[in-house]
Write a protein that holds these residues in place. Structure first.
Motif, mmCIF file in Angstrom:
data_model
loop_
_atom_site.group_PDB
_atom_site.id
_atom_site.type_symbol
_atom_site.label_atom_id
_atom_site.label_comp_id
_atom_site.label_asym_id
_atom_site.label_seq_id
_atom_site.Cartn_x
_atom_site.Cartn_y
_atom_site.Cartn_z
ATOM 1 N N ALA A 176 1.144 -1.184 -0.461
ATOM 2 C CA ALA A 176 0.014 0.230 -0.218
ATOM 3 C C ALA A 176 0.931 1.086 -0.575
ATOM 4 N N ARG A 177 2.073 1.844 0.323
ATOM 5 C CA ARG A 177 2.849 2.319 0.640
ATOM 6 C C ARG A 177 3.811 2.397 -0.207
ATOM 7 N N ASP A 178 3.252 1.551 -1.255
ATOM 8 C CA ASP A 178 4.703 1.833 -2.234
ATOM 9 C C ASP A 178 3.610 2.564 -3.204
ATOM 10 N N GLU A 179 2.199 1.882 -3.050
ATOM 11 C CA GLU A 179 1.202 2.328 -4.451
ATOM 12 C C GLU A 179 0.948 3.116 -4.241
ATOM 13 N N ARG A 180 0.971 4.122 -2.618
ATOM 14 C CA ARG A 180 0.869 5.517 -2.275
ATOM 15 C C ARG A 180 -1.208 4.969 -2.245
ATOM 16 N N ARG A 181 -1.614 3.900 -1.071
ATOM 17 C CA ARG A 181 -3.049 3.896 -1.002
ATOM 18 C C ARG A 181 -2.451 3.854 0.637
ATOM 19 N N LEU A 182 -1.785 3.924 1.155
ATOM 20 C CA LEU A 182 -1.365 3.544 2.413
ATOM 21 C C LEU A 182 -2.119 4.354 3.597
ATOM 22 N N ARG A 183 -2.598 5.461 3.188
ATOM 23 C CA ARG A 183 -2.859 6.578 4.359
ATOM 24 C C ARG A 183 -4.343 5.717 3.894
ATOM 25 N N ALA A 184 -5.604 5.071 2.936
ATOM 26 C CA ALA A 184 -6.479 4.556 3.175
ATOM 27 C C ALA A 184 -6.381 2.884 4.021
ATOM 28 N N LEU A 185 -5.470 2.120 4.171
ATOM 29 C CA LEU A 185 -4.598 1.303 3.823
ATOM 30 C C LEU A 185 -5.446 1.603 6.213
ATOM 31 N N GLN A 186 -4.410 2.469 6.202
ATOM 32 C CA GLN A 186 -4.321 2.466 7.945
ATOM 33 C C GLN A 186 -5.451 2.989 8.176
ATOM 34 N N LYS A 187 -6.279 4.280 7.537
ATOM 35 C CA LYS A 187 -7.707 4.510 8.046
ATOM 36 C C LYS A 187 -8.856 3.374 7.937
ATOM 37 N N HIS A 188 -8.688 2.156 7.230
ATOM 38 C CA HIS A 188 -9.235 0.983 6.963
ATOM 39 C C HIS A 188 -9.575 0.324 8.756
ATOM 40 N N LEU A 189 -7.697 0.686 8.744
ATOM 41 C CA LEU A 189 -7.429 -0.794 9.815
ATOM 42 C C LEU A 189 -8.332 0.008 11.096
ATOM 43 N N SER A 190 -7.811 1.080 10.758
ATOM 44 C CA SER A 190 -8.064 1.878 12.287
ATOM 45 C C SER A 190 -9.891 1.667 12.608
ATOM 46 N N MET A 191 -10.798 1.341 12.038
ATOM 47 C CA MET A 191 -12.476 1.864 11.827
ATOM 48 C C MET A 191 -12.695 0.576 12.423
ATOM 49 N N VAL A 192 -11.579 -0.664 12.368
ATOM 50 C CA VAL A 192 -11.895 -2.287 12.553
ATOM 51 C C VAL A 192 -12.451 -2.410 13.843
ATOM 52 N N LYS A 193 -13.389 -2.290 14.552
ATOM 53 C CA LYS A 193 -13.291 -1.993 15.489
ATOM 54 C C LYS A 193 -12.853 -3.216 17.049
ATOM 55 N N LEU A 194 -12.199 -4.915 15.763
ATOM 56 C CA LEU A 194 -11.212 -5.981 16.721
ATOM 57 C C LEU A 194 -10.308 -6.286 15.476
ATOM 58 N N LEU A 195 -8.887 -6.000 15.160
ATOM 59 C CA LEU A 195 -8.219 -6.606 14.120
ATOM 60 C C LEU A 195 -7.267 -7.630 14.867
ATOM 61 N N ILE A 196 -7.267 -8.493 14.566
ATOM 62 C CA ILE A 196 -6.722 -9.889 14.785
ATOM 63 C C ILE A 196 -5.294 -10.359 14.357
ATOM 64 N N VAL A 197 -4.453 -10.216 14.788
ATOM 65 C CA VAL A 197 -2.726 -10.367 14.180
ATOM 66 C C VAL A 197 -2.560 -11.278 14.001
ATOM 67 N N ASP A 198 -2.826 -12.787 13.858
ATOM 68 C CA ASP A 198 -2.160 -13.568 14.328
ATOM 69 C C ASP A 198 -0.615 -13.810 13.575
ATOM 70 N N GLU A 199 0.175 -14.927 14.072
ATOM 71 C CA GLU A 199 1.495 -15.635 14.324
ATOM 72 C C GLU A 199 2.489 -13.942 14.299
ATOM 73 N N LEU A 200 2.199 -13.975 15.126
ATOM 74 C CA LEU A 200 3.695 -12.461 15.334
ATOM 75 C C LEU A 200 4.595 -13.582 15.844
ATOM 76 N N GLY A 201 5.677 -13.031 14.962
ATOM 77 C CA GLY A 201 7.229 -13.907 15.729
ATOM 78 C C GLY A 201 7.841 -14.887 15.226
ATOM 79 N N TYR A 202 6.803 -15.494 14.050
ATOM 80 C CA TYR A 202 6.622 -16.584 12.808
ATOM 81 C C TYR A 202 8.067 -15.502 11.759
#
Length: 153
Positions: A29-55
């Motif tokens: 998204a950063r490379d395609e200049r749509r990072l802000r839109a993705l960040q906005k979407h992720l900040s609006m989600v009530k629950l963000l589940i990020v799995d497998e941190l550390g692999y």
């Protein structure tokens, strides 16, 4: 997964992703200049589940982008993170003690930490399936003999 499903059933918006996939998506998204839109979407989600941190360790840029997502959600939305590593090993993923410290500061404030030790659910399920398969093969069904009085024709 159960918490995410329960949140969906209650009408909350939920996003599920692996940490590696999220970092890859953020960098793309950063490379395609749509990072802000993705960040906005992720900040609006009530629950963000990020799995497998550390692999998979992240690049410095990937670590910073993931840090931004967690920072933007801090005290604004629920974030669930799963990891196979204890906190003191997270620096190996993010590459920077300072960034890891700041991230853990945000993630561990107002938090419930569930530590689960024991056998992997997937491994236990696989072992059960193998045992059932082995039992099924050892118990071959008997075919009735022609002269057997218990058989009726």
């Amino acid at each position: 997964m159960g918490l995410g499903l329960a949140a969906c059933q209650k009408g909350y918006s939920v996003a599920f992703t692996t940490a590696a996939a999220l970092v890859h998506e953020l960098m793309e998204a950063r490379d395609e200049r749509r990072l802000r839109a993705l960040q906005k979407h992720l900040s609006m989600v009530k629950l963000l589940i990020v799995d497998e941190l550390g692999y998979v360790p992240f690049t410095a840029v990937g670590s910073e982008l993931l840090f931004e997502v967690f920072s933007q959600r801090y005290e604004r939305g629920a974030t669930l993170v799963t990891s196979n590593l204890p906190f003191d090993e997270w620096t190996s993923i993010f590459g920077s003690e300072r960034l890891t410290g700041a991230l853990l500061d945000r993630l561990t404030h107002h938090v419930h930490i569930l530590e689960m030790n024991g056998e992997s659910y997937r491994l236990a399920t696989s072992k059960k399936a193998q045992r059932r398969s082995a039992q099924g093969q050892s118990q071959t069904p008997k075919t009735p003999n022609e002269g057997d009085p218990s058989t009726k024709t």
